[in-house]
Design an enzyme around this catalytic site. Structure first.
Site, PDB file in Angstrom:
ATOM      1  N   SER A 132      41.800  -5.674  85.138  1.00  0.00           N
ATOM      2  CA  SER A 132      41.404  -6.960  84.572  1.00  0.00           C
ATOM      3  C   SER A 132      42.523  -7.630  83.805  1.00  0.00           C
ATOM      4  O   SER A 132      42.570  -8.863  83.717  1.00  0.00           O
ATOM      5  CB  SER A 132      40.197  -6.762  83.643  1.00  0.00           C
ATOM      6  OG  SER A 132      40.532  -5.883  82.578  1.00  0.00           O
TER       7      SER A 132
ATOM      8  N   ASP B  48      37.860   4.161  77.781  1.00  0.00           N
ATOM      9  CA  ASP B  48      37.770   3.657  79.166  1.00  0.00           C
ATOM     10  C   ASP B  48      38.127   4.736  80.180  1.00  0.00           C
ATOM     11  O   ASP B  48      38.939   4.524  81.075  1.00  0.00           O
ATOM     12  CB  ASP B  48      38.679   2.445  79.339  1.00  0.00           C
ATOM     13  CG  ASP B  48      38.282   1.597  80.545  1.00  0.00           C
ATOM     14  OD1 ASP B  48      37.101   1.625  80.924  1.00  0.00           O
ATOM     15  OD2 ASP B  48      39.149   0.910  81.109  1.00  0.00           O
TER      16      ASP B  48
END
Length: 636
Positions: free
Chosen positions: A308, A433
């Site tokens: 992203s 993450d």
């Protein structure tokens, strides 16, 4: 004998008693003198001892008063870390204070990461036994007091990441034992005192991200023979790079970007020993031009990954054409710049064999005049774990070669590094993450965790109420994030444990958490929980099973598709499969691993295993499996 003689003799008889009396008198006088000397000596010793005790008390009192003055200068203490600083206990037992045993003097002041807001009291200069001051990652403001220069025993001064202003005290050059000086990420201005470059003991100098100006001394590489880390980036330092930088043969980190410097960075001579010429650990800033050339103009043919906030290219850097991974950040993303700083800081300051190694960075302008930021990492020849677990259909890849033992090793590698970040790092780190596509495999199939863009630092305290409290921004990919994050819960180590559970189940079941079969309340957790232990062969990755079992499992999965993903329990068939085809130790190993995955995914964060327990259990499972193979003389 005549009478006179008799008389004379009789007169001489009393003489010996008179002599004895005189001797006794002398002996008593001598004894009294000895006693007097003993008493005087004892009194003198008592006086000396009292003087010493008084001196120690006075010097200890100096330390105590200096610490109270320090506390007075810190009006905001959100975690109440200084609440123990009172007369109810000896100051050597106060939080953040370390004293030496002999003198009971303060040798260390360690208050890193507690969000303390205040100024640094000049009275700190009275703590003359100090060897360590660590106040980084707080909100100290004002100037660094000149009195710090009185601390001639000081070895480490860490003031990074505060809001300090003013100039660097020139008095610091009096700290002749100083080894590490860190004032990065502050608001300091002026020049770096030339006398500071003469502190030959200095090994680490970090002044990056300030407003410092001036030039680098021509003899910088001659005066700092022991220097191995030099952080000067993001200031206003100007002039030509001194050629003497090439003499810093012990240098492993050098950051110079975002200054007004010109010239080339002097390279180390290739005539030196291999440890000197190797640049694998050398953090020299590279230019946009070098990265552009290394990737053939950021060619799509060199694109190896994307996310992203950036894309990753493979490149060949420097004259040796060493393969590297270059992560170019998408600066249009609001988190990109912060991610750049977080990842630089995390990967430069944290060391573990299973963390990807950052080699260098670039913060510059591209050929169009746009801001450009990139991180350069060690290249992992076997790519990400994700492509091994989920090969594309048209690519008959290496997935079939990812054995059970390799998966166990990868699971242990990842557990070990998360355990390190949580429990053994200088400052605890929440990864936030964890997922297969950020786990990279080197040539020996050793796993390395990468991408610290979402990592969070925790205050160095065990109080759960003092965990970092920021709930702003994403705390991980949706499919791997803990359920409490979706309700606004703060990032936590328990959240990382939950993500590890998803990763573990995915690796041994061979299914992504977003697989199309998971709907109507069915997920990876329920999928595994409903099947274990009898239905193991129905859910485990077929590659881990003997061929006969794999064929039967394929038939079972076909039935699942025809019955709305519900697992069909044919007890008789499953018993035949488990008893006749799948090895008992293989079955036990797989069930144990999946049970770890289930234990990490409890709804209540407090009920989840911690990563230290997970790491220990995974080692036990692997050792038991290997032991069974060795006992039977089998091959893995």
């Amino acid at each position: 004998m005549d009478s006179s003689a008799s008389i004379s003799h009789s007169h001489q008889l009393p003489s010996p008693p008179n002599q004895m009396t005189l001797q006794q008198t002398n002996l008593c006088a001598s004894s009294s003198s000895i006693y007097l000397h003993v008493i005087l000596l004892f009194s003198t010793c008592l006086l000396c001892l009292q003087t010493t005790i008084t001196a120690i008390a006075l010097t200890n009192e100096t330390d105590r008063l200096a610490l109270f003055k320090f506390k007075e200068s810190v009006p905001q203490d959100p975690f109440n870390m200084l609440s123990s600083w009172n007369d109810s206990m000896n100051f050597c037992n106060w939080h953040g204070i370390t004293c030496d045993r002999q003198h009971q003097r303060v040798t260390a002041l360690n208050l890193e990461g507690y969000k303390l807001h205040g100024s640094i009291s000049p009275n700190i200069g009275n703590l003359t036994f100090l060897r360590l001051i660590n106040l980084q990652n707080n909100s100290f403001y004002g100037e660094i007091p000149q009195e710090v220069g009185h601390l001639y025993r000081l070895q480490q001064l860490n003031l990074n990441n505060n809001t300090l202003e003013g100039e660097i005290p020139s008095s610091l050059s009096n700290c002749s034992n100083l080894r590490a000086f860190g004032i990065g990420i502050n608001k300091l201005s002026g020049t770096i005192p030339s006398s500071l470059y003469n502190v030959s003991s200095l090994q680490i100098l970090s002044v990056a991200v300030n407003q410092l100006n001036g030039t680098l001394p021509l003899n910088i590489g001659l005066n700092l023979p022991n220097h191995h880390k030099l952080y000067l980036g993001s200031n206003e330092i100007s002039g030509t790079l001194p050629a003497s930088l090439g003499n810093l043969v012990n240098l492993i980190v050098l950051t110079l970007s975002e200054n007004k410097l010109s010239g080339e960075i002097p390279k180390k001579s290739k005539k030196k020993s291999p440890s000197m010429v190797s640049t694998i650990g050398l953090l020299l800033n590279v230019s946009y031009k070098e990265l552009y050339q290394a990737t053939c103009g950021f060619s799509l043919s060199n694109l190896i990954g994307y996310g992203s906030i950036g894309v990753v290219y493979k490149g060949a850097l420097d004259q040796e054409e060493r393969l590297v991974a270059i992560k170019v950040l998408n600066l249009q993303h609001k988190r990109a710049s912060k991610s750049f700083m977080v990842e630089c800081n995390a990967l430069q300051n944290i060391r573990h064999r299973n963390l990807v190694k950052i080699l260098t960075c670039c913060s510059s302008m591209d050929y169009s005049g746009n801001q450009f930021k990139a991180l350069v990492f060690e290249f992992m020849t076997n790519g990400s774990l994700d492509i091994w677990l989920h090969p594309e259909r048209d690519n008959k890849n290496q997935s079939s070669n990812l054995s059970l033992l390799q998966r166990l090793n990868i699971a242990i590698d990842v557990a070990s590094v998360i355990d390190y970040l949580h429990n053994h790092s200088t400052q605890p780190v929440i990864y936030c993450d964890l997922k297969p596509n950020i786990i990279l495999l080197d040539n020996d199939m050793v796993a390395h965790v990468s991408d610290f863009g979402l990592a969070r630092l925790l205050p160095t305290t065990n109080d759960s109420s003092q965990k970092q409290s920021s709930t702003i921004g994403i705390k991980g990919s949706i499919a791997y994030a803990a359920p409490e994050y979706g309700m606004g819960g703060e990032a936590s180590t328990e959240g990382d444990v939950y993500s590890y559970r998803i990763f573990l189940l995915e690796m041994f079941l061979g299914k992504r958490p977003i697989d199309e079969m998971f709907k109507d309340g069915l997920n990876l957790h329920n999928f595994a929980k409903m099947a274990l232990p009898e239905g193991l062969v129905q859910i485990v990755d077929p590659i881990l099973l003997p061929r006969e079992v794999e064929e039967m499992q394929t038939s079972t999965l076909a039935r699942e598709d025809n019955n709305k993903n519900e697992i069909q329990e044919d007890k008789e068939t499953l018993d035949i499969v488990n008893l006749c085809h799948i090895d008992a130790n293989l079955h036990k190993c797989l069930v144990s691993v999946l049970e770890i995955g289930l234990a990490c995914s409890m709804e209540s964060p407090k009920e989840r295993m911690n990563m230290e327990e997970v790491t220990r259990e995974m080692h036990l499972i692997k050792n038991a499996f290997l032991g069974s193979k060795i006992c039977r003389g089998g091959l893995i």
